[in-house]
Design a protein around this motif. Sequence first.
Motif, short mmCIF file in Angstrom:
data_model
loop_
_atom_site.label_atom_id
_atom_site.label_comp_id
_atom_site.label_asym_id
_atom_site.label_seq_id
_atom_site.Cartn_x
_atom_site.Cartn_y
_atom_site.Cartn_z
N ARG A 268 0.83 -1.21 0.00
CA ARG A 268 0.00 0.00 0.00
C ARG A 268 0.87 1.27 0.00
O ARG A 268 0.57 2.26 -0.69
CB ARG A 268 -0.89 -0.06 1.25
CG ARG A 268 -1.91 1.05 1.39
CD ARG A 268 -2.81 0.74 2.59
NE ARG A 268 -3.63 1.87 2.97
CZ ARG A 268 -4.31 1.94 4.13
NH1 ARG A 268 -4.25 0.93 4.98
NH2 ARG A 268 -5.04 3.00 4.40
N ILE A 269 1.95 1.26 0.76
CA ILE A 269 2.87 2.41 0.82
C ILE A 269 3.56 2.60 -0.53
O ILE A 269 3.69 3.71 -1.03
CB ILE A 269 3.94 2.21 1.91
CG1 ILE A 269 3.29 2.14 3.30
CG2 ILE A 269 4.98 3.31 1.87
CD1 ILE A 269 4.24 1.63 4.38
N MET B 189 -5.41 -2.92 0.80
CA MET B 189 -6.52 -2.02 0.48
C MET B 189 -6.62 -1.76 -1.03
O MET B 189 -6.92 -0.65 -1.46
CB MET B 189 -6.34 -0.69 1.22
CG MET B 189 -6.29 -0.82 2.72
SD MET B 189 -7.89 -1.23 3.43
CE MET B 189 -8.63 0.40 3.54
N ASP C 178 2.49 1.80 -3.45
CA ASP C 178 1.49 2.37 -4.36
C ASP C 178 1.37 3.88 -4.13
O ASP C 178 1.43 4.67 -5.08
CB ASP C 178 0.16 1.65 -4.11
CG ASP C 178 -0.94 2.07 -5.08
OD1 ASP C 178 -0.63 2.52 -6.20
OD2 ASP C 178 -2.13 1.91 -4.72
N TRP C 179 1.22 4.28 -2.88
CA TRP C 179 1.07 5.72 -2.55
C TRP C 179 2.24 6.53 -3.08
O TRP C 179 2.06 7.62 -3.63
CB TRP C 179 0.95 5.90 -1.04
CG TRP C 179 0.81 7.33 -0.63
CD1 TRP C 179 1.81 8.23 -0.39
CD2 TRP C 179 -0.42 8.07 -0.47
NE1 TRP C 179 1.28 9.45 -0.06
CE2 TRP C 179 -0.08 9.39 -0.10
CE3 TRP C 179 -1.78 7.72 -0.58
CZ2 TRP C 179 -1.05 10.37 0.15
CZ3 TRP C 179 -2.74 8.70 -0.33
CH2 TRP C 179 -2.36 10.00 0.01
N SER D 155 -4.18 -1.89 -3.27
CA SER D 155 -2.92 -1.54 -3.93
C SER D 155 -2.27 -2.73 -4.61
O SER D 155 -1.47 -2.59 -5.54
CB SER D 155 -1.94 -0.93 -2.92
OG SER D 155 -2.42 0.31 -2.46
N ALA E 145 -3.96 5.48 -5.35
CA ALA E 145 -3.84 4.99 -3.96
C ALA E 145 -4.72 5.85 -3.07
O ALA E 145 -4.78 7.07 -3.23
CB ALA E 145 -2.39 5.06 -3.49
N GLU E 146 -5.41 5.22 -2.15
CA GLU E 146 -6.44 5.95 -1.43
C GLU E 146 -5.97 6.71 -0.21
O GLU E 146 -6.40 7.83 0.05
CB GLU E 146 -7.52 4.99 -0.99
CG GLU E 146 -8.64 5.01 -1.98
CD GLU E 146 -9.72 4.11 -1.51
OE1 GLU E 146 -10.30 4.40 -0.45
OE2 GLU E 146 -9.95 3.10 -2.17
N SER E 147 -5.16 6.10 0.58
CA SER E 147 -4.68 6.77 1.78
C SER E 147 -3.59 5.91 2.37
O SER E 147 -3.38 4.78 1.96
CB SER E 147 -5.80 6.93 2.80
OG SER E 147 -6.17 5.67 3.31
N LEU E 148 -2.90 6.48 3.34
CA LEU E 148 -1.92 5.71 4.09
C LEU E 148 -2.57 5.30 5.41
O LEU E 148 -3.42 6.01 5.94
CB LEU E 148 -0.68 6.56 4.36
CG LEU E 148 0.17 6.87 3.13
CD1 LEU E 148 1.12 8.04 3.43
CD2 LEU E 148 0.97 5.66 2.68
N ARG F 107 -2.11 -2.74 -8.28
CA ARG F 107 -1.37 -1.68 -8.97
C ARG F 107 0.13 -1.78 -8.82
O ARG F 107 0.87 -0.95 -9.33
CB ARG F 107 -1.85 -0.31 -8.45
CG ARG F 107 -3.31 -0.03 -8.81
CD ARG F 107 -3.74 1.35 -8.36
NE ARG F 107 -3.83 1.49 -6.93
CZ ARG F 107 -4.96 1.30 -6.21
NH1 ARG F 107 -6.08 0.97 -6.82
NH2 ARG F 107 -4.94 1.46 -4.92
N VAL G 294 -6.12 13.65 4.14
CA VAL G 294 -5.69 12.95 2.93
C VAL G 294 -5.52 13.91 1.76
O VAL G 294 -4.62 13.74 0.93
CB VAL G 294 -6.69 11.81 2.58
CG1 VAL G 294 -6.32 11.13 1.27
CG2 VAL G 294 -6.71 10.77 3.70
#
Lengths: 252, 252
Positions: free
Chosen positions: A123-124, A152, A126-127, A154, B232-235, A157, B183
């Motif tokens: 997830r990180i 979540m 991806d962000w 990610s 990406a939605e959030s951390l 992706r 966010v």
Amino acid sequence: MLSKAEIKRVSSYKEAKYRNQDMVFVVEGVKMVDELIASGFEIERIFGTRKWMDDNTQKVGSRADEVIEVGEDELKKISSLITPNQVLAIVKAPTPKDIDFKDRLVIALDQINDPGNLGTIIRIADWFGVEDIICSESTVDQYNPKAIQSTMGSLFRVNISYVNLEATLKTLSKTYPIYGTVVKNGEDIYQTQLKTQGIIIIGSESHGISKEILPLINHPLTIPNFSINQSAESLNASIATGIVLSEFRRRG
Amino acid sequence: MLSKAEIKRVSSYKEAKYRNQDMVFVVEGVKMVDELIASGFEIERIFGTRKWMDDNTQKVGSRADEVIEVGEDELKKISSLITPNQVLAIVKAPTPKDIDFKDRLVIALDQINDPGNLGTIIRIADWFGVEDIICSESTVDQYNPKAIQSTMGSLFRVNISYVNLEATLKTLSKTYPIYGTVVKNGEDIYQTQLKTQGIIIIGSESHGISKEILPLINHPLTIPNFSINQSAESLNASIATGIVLSEFRRRG
């Protein structure tokens, strides 16, 4: 209605062995399945409750062959979640893409054992726009149910592959930047130069980077410890990943 | 040998209600109990297996009144761990210290629900030398067994209190810096000025900062999103805390 054989097959995918055998993985819950459908990943089967079917008539309509209605009880039998959430999908595991190590940052995971940590790291990545993760063969399976939930979405992706990490690193040119996070005595991450290409190695939660990999790092990085008397011991692997990627992106 | 009543009492401390009633909490495992003993926290009772007793004769010697030997089976009955680890201690919950908001950073948690996240945030605070955390009353209990395990001992070094967060923030001067992670649409954390005193509010995993608290923030902060198409939605709340504290400490 699901047959006993079908329940047995889907339930077996809670274990890596059976997922690998059939080259599939399982995605659960309304939001994750939404992201799955948007992702273009190849879906083998969707098991949805009446409620999910009613809420997703359009999605169901165009995928009639893949979708099977199940009762709450049936979903509970095949689900890995304590509280199953309307829908479960079986997905074909994609073939990882080859990685071009030029002009990009790649994360390498050296024996990450905790599936929640793995999912959070995906997830990180991806962000922060890191498109590729390579994992040592000893790293927990990316398709572990808990890892998948922690991504979540990610997961769809980021390009993830499992490799012999030592051998892979040895194929790279000696000048290629290999960063690695170490608890002590690395270069202060706030002060050192960070490039826009390179591999960033994250070590295991309990043992850090393994002794075969350590000598291959040409830029050990340390996040300064501000605790009173340096009493705090270390940061969790996923927290360290977040801070390190933030530093790379901030500057470049 | 433990009496049935003793087993029942210690087991009851898995629930916040009984912990609060007796104003105690439970610490488990060799490493955590080592840190506990070093911390100076007031210990009511230590239940150790033969092995733990043998490995810790010195510690046991000076605390004969507090230590009780238990069998592996007994330990299993009172433990919250899947695999109990030699020792379990009952500890008096300390009275939180009053916080002087001047010249320091304080973390405020607004409805953090996941005990693992809470524990990880305590560990991050410790690493970055943040000595005080205030939690909204809706935040999960710091003495939840999973939260305690996730702190890796940092629990003994951070002053944690539960307060009416809205009321507490309203007592502060209008010019006192109240930061909060959002966010989107906050000030870019890499670009904005960060002070060495202030409160940093971290919102819940699923809903962010609550609507009563949001208007009290005078410096909303956003960690830039580098994902492709901002997909990406959030951390995760603890990852965001790590990155934000790293930014504050890096600069000041």
